[in-house]
Design an enzyme around this catalytic site. Structure first.
Site, PDB file in Angstrom:
ATOM      1  N   SER A 133      -7.458   1.737  -2.296  1.00 12.53           N
ATOM      2  CA  SER A 133      -6.310   1.203  -2.849  1.00 12.53           C
ATOM      3  C   SER A 133      -6.702  -0.358  -3.253  1.00 12.53           C
ATOM      4  O   SER A 133      -7.689  -0.853  -2.906  1.00 12.53           O
ATOM      5  CB  SER A 133      -5.436   0.829  -1.505  1.00 12.53           C
ATOM      6  OG  SER A 133      -4.637  -0.112  -1.534  1.00 12.53           O
ATOM      7  N   GLU A 192     -13.790 -12.390  -5.817  1.00 10.91           N
ATOM      8  CA  GLU A 192     -12.735 -11.876  -6.291  1.00 10.91           C
ATOM      9  C   GLU A 192     -11.350 -12.133  -5.121  1.00 10.91           C
ATOM     10  O   GLU A 192     -10.196 -11.983  -5.506  1.00 10.91           O
ATOM     11  CB  GLU A 192     -12.421 -10.338  -6.519  1.00 10.91           C
ATOM     12  CG  GLU A 192     -13.000  -9.533  -5.392  1.00 10.91           C
ATOM     13  CD  GLU A 192     -14.521  -9.264  -5.364  1.00 10.91           C
ATOM     14  OE1 GLU A 192     -15.190 -10.224  -5.243  1.00 10.91           O
ATOM     15  OE2 GLU A 192     -14.954  -8.095  -5.542  1.00 10.91           O
ATOM     16  N   LYS A 203     -15.602  -9.725   7.722  1.00 10.04           N
ATOM     17  CA  LYS A 203     -14.591 -10.202   7.224  1.00 10.04           C
ATOM     18  C   LYS A 203     -15.107 -11.835   6.845  1.00 10.04           C
ATOM     19  O   LYS A 203     -14.586 -12.306   5.754  1.00 10.04           O
ATOM     20  CB  LYS A 203     -13.564 -10.444   8.306  1.00 10.04           C
ATOM     21  CG  LYS A 203     -12.660  -9.461   8.636  1.00 10.04           C
ATOM     22  CD  LYS A 203     -11.492  -9.251   7.561  1.00 10.04           C
ATOM     23  CE  LYS A 203     -10.923  -8.148   7.727  1.00 10.04           C
ATOM     24  NZ  LYS A 203     -10.006  -7.480   6.570  1.00 10.04           N
ATOM     25  N   CYS A 261      -8.632  -2.138   4.027  1.00  6.19           N
ATOM     26  CA  CYS A 261      -8.325  -3.064   4.929  1.00  6.19           C
ATOM     27  C   CYS A 261      -9.785  -3.522   5.370  1.00  6.19           C
ATOM     28  O   CYS A 261     -10.028  -4.740   6.092  1.00  6.19           O
ATOM     29  CB  CYS A 261      -7.460  -2.850   6.058  1.00  6.19           C
ATOM     30  SG  CYS A 261      -5.962  -2.429   5.433  1.00  6.19           S
ATOM     31  N   GLU A 282       2.262   1.830  -3.181  1.00  8.29           N
ATOM     32  CA  GLU A 282       0.920   2.064  -4.246  1.00  8.29           C
ATOM     33  C   GLU A 282       0.899   3.640  -3.874  1.00  8.29           C
ATOM     34  O   GLU A 282       0.600   4.387  -5.099  1.00  8.29           O
ATOM     35  CB  GLU A 282      -0.259   1.277  -3.755  1.00  8.29           C
ATOM     36  CG  GLU A 282      -1.399   1.770  -4.847  1.00  8.29           C
ATOM     37  CD  GLU A 282      -2.822   1.101  -4.363  1.00  8.29           C
ATOM     38  OE1 GLU A 282      -2.856   0.178  -3.631  1.00  8.29           O
ATOM     39  OE2 GLU A 282      -3.644   1.439  -5.002  1.00  8.29           O
ATOM     40  N   GLU A 301       0.796  -1.118   0.005  1.00  4.41           N
ATOM     41  CA  GLU A 301       0.111  -0.128  -0.017  1.00  4.41           C
ATOM     42  C   GLU A 301       0.888   1.306  -0.094  1.00  4.41           C
ATOM     43  O   GLU A 301       0.519   2.212  -0.550  1.00  4.41           O
ATOM     44  CB  GLU A 301      -0.993  -0.109   1.169  1.00  4.41           C
ATOM     45  CG  GLU A 301      -2.085   0.912   1.075  1.00  4.41           C
ATOM     46  CD  GLU A 301      -3.252   0.518   2.101  1.00  4.41           C
ATOM     47  OE1 GLU A 301      -4.061  -0.416   1.579  1.00  4.41           O
ATOM     48  OE2 GLU A 301      -3.002   1.100   3.219  1.00  4.41           O
ATOM     49  N   CYS A 312     -10.879  -1.961  14.712  1.00  2.00           N
ATOM     50  CA  CYS A 312     -11.185  -3.259  14.967  1.00  2.00           C
ATOM     51  C   CYS A 312     -11.211  -3.643  16.494  1.00  2.00           C
ATOM     52  O   CYS A 312     -11.964  -4.534  16.714  1.00  2.00           O
ATOM     53  CB  CYS A 312      -9.855  -3.890  14.287  1.00  2.00           C
ATOM     54  SG  CYS A 312      -9.390  -3.576  12.535  1.00  2.00           S
ATOM     55  N   GLU A 330     -16.248 -10.794   3.261  1.00  2.00           N
ATOM     56  CA  GLU A 330     -15.003 -10.477   2.296  1.00  2.00           C
ATOM     57  C   GLU A 330     -14.407 -11.898   1.806  1.00  2.00           C
ATOM     58  O   GLU A 330     -14.040 -11.974   0.810  1.00  2.00           O
ATOM     59  CB  GLU A 330     -13.960  -9.787   3.235  1.00  2.00           C
ATOM     60  CG  GLU A 330     -12.616  -9.425   2.444  1.00  2.00           C
ATOM     61  CD  GLU A 330     -11.449  -8.795   3.175  1.00  2.00           C
ATOM     62  OE1 GLU A 330     -11.244  -9.165   4.413  1.00  2.00           O
ATOM     63  OE2 GLU A 330     -10.937  -7.643   2.661  1.00  2.00           O
TER      64      GLU A 330
END
Lengths: 157, 580
Positions: free
Chosen positions: B325, B372, B364, B305, B288, B285, B509, B367
């Site tokens: 990102s 993907e 999560k 994230c 990037e 990141e 978190c 996710e």
């Protein structure tokens, strides 16, 4: 045929820069024009008023006047007012639900009938009463429902 | 006390004088003075709704009982909080709620930590005084993250409010009226097709079992007993500083070693640390960001994230998707390298690997099943357990966490810097990224690694950071309501920011939707301090010095943003059509 979207846009056009306080008048106008609140209509109204769909659906389901399925070719109103209740309208409603296989607010799959429960249609002397397409049927019994409804099948409103 | 402290007045409660602040609601004064009045609908820092009526009290001169949550204090008032009339009213409310509540406490996921159950016990409900027809509801298991069971809902409205007022997602609302009212989505469809971002904040505030995580406990226990599976686990940075509370230890206790030991006892063959892949994320990141800065890429860059946040952007800000990102989250990066690099290195068939992650998060789970998030038809991650689910499994196996001898993680993905560990709290990703961006741009370390401006629990923290010649505008935001405000500023043309970290949950978190129910605001602060303490006390404080990450690049990935990285560690996001 006028496209569905066009009449909604016309209604929304009358409420420029409106916010949440315009929600109920807008819902009423759309239902008036279309006979019901479609999913697309709810989403479109939400974008216009900047309200989430859950909020609009919540408000609309709070009030009895809004329906979410297109009305059938024949519209059945079952009175559940006090006089009709005393005279047995609960059993009448059950009978209508059984014959049509729908719940209040719904429309039969073939689009023939839609069912609505109303609080009083001002015909207490005729209790229990149901009203189909504006025609009153007096002193109905659960047994008579099948015949009454059958007589409307295939008839346009 | 500082200036601006409200005037103190005296009120009489239960024949005792207590101090209250002028203008506050009675409930606040009672709680501060240690007088416990139960509530079911009350939420700290949100406007009172007075919906549940459990906080009713007797106030002199008032004919009816008044809800203390919505009743302002005044000089000279006298209050009875536990008179027979008050207690009877509270008990009746609970009895009425129970009248249309399933009698399945023994089978309920909230058995033992349910607020309704606790109140029924406290108020001495011992018989069913009200009986009647039970409403029939449909269980909604459509969401990969959250299960909705309206039968257990008591309509307190806390989930609706956190979703609307804190997260500004409004996936759910009150639907219908009277005895037919439910909390549901628009058109009463599944949560999976709604605008729900799976953050689980509704689960955190639900007093009963009406909202809970979609559990993966059964699947995980199944594979742990399967000799043909190589079961690997990773734990997120915030888990080791939150798990302790589930076992009666002080909030903010770091139990990483004991937890590692527990995970091995449970049968996990390798125990890795998601903070390792957080370090990896920082290299990708950070690179990037530098690339975007030097080649005129889309700015500001938004972190990726937090999967609830990703879905939020895809849903509500599709015009900003390109600002996200392209990095996968640390969970997914770890999953991807376990089934590629690690499998290769160990000579294991990646198909036999079952990869579990312990996350403070319900999103999560969503996710992990995104199409993907895998390669060659294999998901990067096979199952996600929340902190609560891990605690449940540890208890189920009869392990005494406090008594376990601490153990170290497995190599190579157990090594981490404290920067990676900071990912667990709001501002932590940003702080870690600044440290590595400085090194990437200038080739040297920052003089003072601690970036005070981005620490703490405020909803938004902004700073200007000098990195060599560059001056960057950075921000760390937590809670989607706060994120929305900042995104609206971006849409309105604000252009002084280059890098923005967003964490879906308020606090990050450490206060995620998968964390222990027992934690209050103090506990969240303690968890945050625990992460800061780790960062203060350890030597290895920057992601780019993580030797295992360096070796991973040398042996396998090549360089950050290289071809392998692109294939395994990056992804793309796209606008999403949902009901909103």
């Amino acid at each position: 045929m006028v496209t569905a979207e066009k009449d909604i846009e016309e209604i929304l056009g009358k409420y420029p820069n409106a916010s949440r306080d315009a929600l109920i008048p807008v819902l009423q106008a759309v239902q008036e024009a279309r006979g019901f609140l479609s999913r697309e209509a709810v989403l479109r109204i939400g974008r216009h008023l900047k309200l989430p769909a859950s909020k609009i659906y919540g408000v609309a389901t709070f009030y009895n006047q809004f329906r979410f399925q297109a009305p059938g070719r024949n519209h059945v109103q079952v009175c559940r007012g006090t006089a009709c209740h005393v005279k047995g309208s609960a059993a009448v409603l059950e009978s209508v639900k059984r014959v049509l296989k729908v719940n209040p607010g719904e429309t039969t799959k073939d689009g023939e009938f839609s069912l609505e429960v109303v609080a009083c249609i001002g015909a207490c002397g005729l209790a229990p009463v149901i009203c189909v397409n504006g025609e009153f049927h007096a002193s109905v019994t659960p047994q008579k429902i099948q015949d009454i409804l059958d007589s409307y099948r295939g008839k346009a409103r | 006390m500082s200036e601006g402290t409200p005037a103190v007045i005296e009120i009489e409660v239960n024949n005792r004088k207590i101090e209250a602040r002028k203008g506050e609601m009675l409930l606040g004064a009672l709680r501060r003075n240690g007088i416990h009045v139960p509530t079911l609908c009350h939420m700290e820092n949100l406007f009172p709704t007075g919906a549940c009526r459990l906080c009713v009290v007797e106030v002199n001169g008032q004919r009816n009982l008044v809800p203390s949550c919505a009743f302002p204090v005044y000089e000279g008032m006298t209050v009875q909080t536990h008179s027979p009339r008050v207690v009877r009213a509270r008990k009746t409310i609970i009895e009425l709620l129970l009248a249309d509540h399933p009698d399945d406490c023994l089978y309920c996921v909230r058995n033992g930590n349910c607020e309704l159950q606790k109140l029924a016990e406290q108020l001495g409900v011992r018989e069913r005084r009200y009986t009647g027809a039970k409403s029939a509801y449909k269980l909604d298991i459509s969401s990969p993250s959250i299960t909705r069971d309206p039968a257990k809902c008591i309509l307190c409205g806390r989930c609706v409010r956190v979703c609307e007022e804190v997260q500004t997602v409004s996936a759910i609302d009150f639907i219908g009226r009277g005895s037919k009212a439910t909390v549901s989505t628009a058109f009463e469809e599944g949560l999976n097709v709604s605008s729900c971002v799976n953050c689980g904040q509704c689960v955190m505030v639900c007093p009963t079992g009406a909202l809970r995580e979609q559990s993966h406990v059964k699947e995980v226990l199944g594979v742990l007993n399967d000799p043909n599976k190589f079961v690997v686990v990773q734990h997120a940075p915030s888990i080791s500083v939150s798990l302790a509370e589930e076992f009666g230890l002080k909030a903010g206790t770091d139990v990483v070693g004991k937890m590692t030991a527990a995970l091995r006892r449970l049968g996990f063959q390798r125990v890795f640390d998601t903070s390792f892949s957080a370090d990896l994320t920082i290299l990708e990141e950070g690179s990037e960001l530098v690339q975007r800065l030097t080649t005129g890429g889309k700015l500001p860059m938004l972190t990726s994230c937090s999967p609830g946040w990703i879905k939020f952007v895809e849903t509500f800000y599709p015009d900003l998707v390109e600002n996200l990102s392209t990095c996968k989250s640390p969970q997914q990066m770890m999953g991807a390298i376990i089934k590629s690099y690690y499998a290769q290195r160990q000579g294991i068939d990646p198909k036999s690997i079952y990869s579990v992650s312990i996350m403070p998060c319900t999103a999560k789970k969503f996710e992990a099943q995104r199409p993907e998030m895998g390669s060659d038809g294999m998901p990067d991650i096979d199952a996600v357990l929340t902190t609560r689910e891990l605690a449940r499994i540890i208890r189920m196996r009869g392990l005494d966490l406090a008594a376990l001898e601490p153990q170290g993680p497995d190599t190579p993905f157990g090594e981490r810097s404290t920067a990676g560990k900071l990912f667990g709290a709001t501002g932590g990703v940003l702080e870690a990224a600044i440290r590595t961006a400085h090194w990437l741009v200038t080739g040297s370390e920052m003089e003072n690694l601690k970036v005070q401006a981005v620490r703490g629990l405020e909803g938004r923290k902004e700073a200007r950071v000098k990195i060599g010649e560059l001056e960057l505008g950075v921000a760390a935001v937590n809670g989607l309501g706060n994120a929305r405000k900042l995104l609206d500023e971006l849409r309105a043309g604000r252009s002084d920011l280059h890098f923005i970290e967003v964490m879906t949950c308020p606090g990050g978190c450490i206060a995620g939707g998968g964390q222990p129910f027992i934690g209050d605001a103090e506990a969240v602060r303690a968890r945050m301090q625990a992460l800061y303490k780790i960062d203060r006390d350890e030597e290895q404080r920057v992601s780019h010095r993580n030797e295992s990450v360096q070796r991973l690049y040398k042996e396998f990935l090549g360089k950050p943003l290289g071809e392998k990285s692109h294939h395994l560690l990056h992804t793309h996001y796209a606008p999403r059509e949902v009901v909103m």
